[in-house]
Scaffold this motif. Structure first.
Motif, short mmCIF file in Angstrom:
data_model
loop_
_atom_site.label_atom_id
_atom_site.label_comp_id
_atom_site.label_asym_id
_atom_site.label_seq_id
_atom_site.Cartn_x
_atom_site.Cartn_y
_atom_site.Cartn_z
N ILE A 1 -17.52 74.04 36.56
CA ILE A 1 -16.10 74.36 36.65
C ILE A 1 -15.86 75.47 37.67
O ILE A 1 -14.93 75.41 38.49
CB ILE A 1 -15.55 74.76 35.27
N ARG A 2 -16.70 76.50 37.67
CA ARG A 2 -16.51 77.60 38.62
C ARG A 2 -16.71 77.12 40.06
O ARG A 2 -16.00 77.54 40.97
CB ARG A 2 -17.46 78.75 38.29
N SER A 3 -17.66 76.24 40.26
CA SER A 3 -17.85 75.67 41.60
C SER A 3 -16.66 74.83 42.01
O SER A 3 -16.22 74.86 43.16
CB SER A 3 -19.13 74.82 41.64
N ARG B 1 -12.09 78.24 25.42
CA ARG B 1 -11.98 77.88 26.84
C ARG B 1 -13.36 78.00 27.49
O ARG B 1 -14.19 78.80 27.05
CB ARG B 1 -11.00 78.81 27.57
N VAL B 2 -13.52 77.24 28.55
CA VAL B 2 -14.72 77.34 29.36
C VAL B 2 -14.26 77.61 30.79
O VAL B 2 -13.65 76.74 31.42
CB VAL B 2 -15.57 76.06 29.31
N ALA B 3 -14.50 78.81 31.28
CA ALA B 3 -14.05 79.22 32.62
C ALA B 3 -12.56 78.95 32.82
O ALA B 3 -12.13 78.55 33.89
CB ALA B 3 -14.87 78.50 33.69
N GLY B 4 -11.78 79.17 31.76
CA GLY B 4 -10.33 79.00 31.84
C GLY B 4 -9.83 77.62 31.49
O GLY B 4 -8.62 77.41 31.33
N LEU C 1 -13.61 75.26 41.04
CA LEU C 1 -12.51 76.16 41.34
C LEU C 1 -12.56 76.62 42.79
O LEU C 1 -11.51 76.78 43.45
CB LEU C 1 -12.55 77.37 40.41
N GLU D 1 -19.80 75.37 32.56
CA GLU D 1 -19.11 76.52 33.15
C GLU D 1 -19.44 76.67 34.63
O GLU D 1 -18.57 76.95 35.46
CB GLU D 1 -19.49 77.80 32.39
N ALA D 2 -20.72 76.45 34.97
CA ALA D 2 -21.12 76.55 36.38
C ALA D 2 -20.43 75.48 37.22
O ALA D 2 -19.98 75.75 38.35
CB ALA D 2 -22.64 76.42 36.49
N LYS E 1 -23.19 76.33 29.36
CA LYS E 1 -23.26 77.14 30.57
C LYS E 1 -23.29 76.24 31.81
O LYS E 1 -22.79 76.60 32.88
CB LYS E 1 -24.49 78.03 30.52
#
Length: 512
Positions: free
Chosen positions: A204-206, A229-232, A208, A201-202, A198
């Motif tokens: 990667i999203r940041s 996949r992890v956040a794509g 993005l 994932e956090a 997780k």
């Protein structure tokens, strides 16, 4: 928007546009299938390092441009020729150039950071060049009043007008280069994340949202429990797969995103991943996504100019390679021609021997040498190292190996930037010591790839040359190479270059 944006489009063109739109949609789906963000142009770490050093080349070009402009302005303004000018007449243009160059660097106008827009950058450049023009013309006017017969004012005015236009034009060009590199992702660090958690994932999203990192993939040593996949971003394998992945030469940093509770797992992964030449960053779960991304994006590769000391050292080393390498290539050309002729007359086969070896960050490069063995007995993988009286070596080969003339074609590798004049010697990929691959005998073996390989090096002048007969030989050479990586400087390189020839020619006992 298509390149042809006319409102008048006939039916065939419309169908073509529809096909292009469908192709673009397929391409977008393909990009999504391989991850939400990757660089448009894949550059390995060596090439990306060259992009990062562009700021130093920009500054060197500005210096040369202003110097050349000053020489031209003084030459035109001097009726009796350039050599008739006095120091006082040259002072205004020199003072103006020094002002412009000092302000460009002092105000950080070679950083080209995201925080300053192109318009603000150009406004600052114009302000700096106008300041230099005022200094040059003011000093020229002062000197003209004291000595009206001199041409200092005319030269200063000519230089001032030219400097404003020239530097503004050059920096508009530099900005276009930077914008293109930024669009391609060449200025954003390439990272891979170890740990499909997780926390990952956090991050990667940041990333993005910020778009200042290229995430190439995720690796996890617990594949049975990890998602695809992890956040794509695709999961490409376990930690062991990363150790031998073809992607590693393109990776600037490995990010270990493991929950802090798994202390033993973190220690084990760190121990395994530290055998790679890529820098390793451990993110702890107390860091927020933005804080973690700020730390990664501000790593040495992220800014164009970056931390001054490492980049300055790399720039000086590259400049040294180009200047000394070019001179050496010209000086060695007759010797290389005679060597090539001797090889051709001595035995059938090509003049050159090419071998794949590891370069910077484990990039695979093709190293050039003069062929010293019989063509049919050539060993591209160095599975059998050369021994005394080796029957594979030709008569000319024995001579050029003893004198190291077989290494001269590597000057071409130096000029192309794949190698340096000084550095750890590049070993053949898969080279064996006895029956074991040399890279498996020392855990830190890959750390020697944290710098470009060289034609000569610290290990070479310290007696560690030629074949490696056992694990002790491998450890000694790796230790010498790592000593050089830690200590590398312009003066150490020059010292090694100066002692290389006497050491090589005086080492009659070495088998090469």
């Amino acid at each position: 928007m298509p390149d042809c944006a006319s409102p008048l489009v006939d039916a065939p063109a419309a169908r073509t546009g529809a096909a292009q739109a469908a192709a673009s949609k397929d391409a977008a789906q393909g990009r999504a299938a391989r991850g939400p963000f990757r660089p448009d142009v894949w550059l390995n770490a060596r090439q990306r390092s060259g992009v990062r050093l562009a700021a130093h080349y920009f500054r060197a070009t500005d210096v040369l441009a202003l110097t050349g402009l000053g020489v031209a302005a003084l030459g035109v303004a001097a009726p009796d020729g350039f050599l008739s000018l006095s120091l006082a007449e040259a002072a205004p243009t020199a003072a103006g150039a020094a002002t412009v160059l000092g302000l460009l660097r002092g105000l950080g106008l070679y950083r080209f950071g995201r925080e300053r827009s192109a318009a603000r950058h150009m406004a600052a450049v114009l302000g700096v060049t106008l300041s230099g023009a005022v200094v040059a013309t003011g000093l020229g006017l002062l000197l003209d009043r004291q000595a009206p017969d001199r041409q200092s004012l005319d030269a200063a005015i000519a230089w001032a007008i030219g400097a404003v236009a020239l530097i503004a034009g050059l920096h508009a060009l530099w900005l276009s280069f930077v914008a293109r590199w930024r669009r391609q992702g060449a200025l954003a660090p390439n990272i891979v994340i170890v740990g499909a958690t997780k926390h990952a994932e956090a991050v990667i999203r940041s990333a993005l949202e910020r778009r200042d990192l290229n995430v190439l993939g995720v690796f996890d040593d617990r594949l049975s429990r990890s998602p695809d996949r992890v956040a794509g971003v695709p999961v490409l394998g376990d930690a062991e797969a990363l150790l031998n992945h073809r992607m590693t030469p393109y990776v600037d940093r490995i990010v270990l995103a493991i929950d802090a509770q798994g202390g033993s797992r973190v220690r084990e992964l760190t121990r395994r991943l530290e055998t790679l030449p890529n820098p390793l960053t451990v993110l702890v779960d107390s860091e927020t996504g933005d804080a973690a991304l700020e730390r990664l994006a501000s790593a040495p590769l992220a800014p164009l100019e970056g931390p001054q000391d490492p980049d300055r050292r790399a720039f000086n080393k590259r400049l040294q390679d180009l200047l000394i390498g070019a001179a050496a290539l010209v000086a060695a050309a007759p010797i290389m021609a005679l060597t090539a002729l001797a090889i051709r007359l001595d035995s059938p086969g090509p003049i050159f021997f090419r071998q794949r070896r590891h370069g910077f960050n484990q990039e695979e490069i093709v190293v050039w040498k003069f062929r010293s063995m019989r063509h049919e007995a050539a060993d591209a993988t160095a599975s059998r190292q050369v021994s005394a009286g080796d029957d594979r070596v030709t008569r000319v080969g024995r001579f050029i190996r003893a004198t190291s003339l077989d290494e001269l074609p590597q000057l071409f590798n130096v000029m192309t930037g794949e190698m340096s004049l000084v550095g750890p010697r590049p070993h053949a990929i898969g080279m064996k010591t006895g029956e074991t691959e040399s890279a498996r005998l020392v855990a830190e073996y890959a750390h020697r790839h944290r710098i470009k390989p060289g034609m000569t090096g610290w290990a070479a002048v310290k007696g560690s040359r030629g074949p490696l007969h056992d694990a002790t030989d491998v450890r000694r050479r790796v230790q010498l190479d790592l000593d050089y990586v830690e200590r590398q400087s312009l003066w150490l390189d020059l010292r090694i270059l100066l002692v290389t020839l006497p050491v090589l020619l005086g080492d009659r006992a070495a088998v090469r």
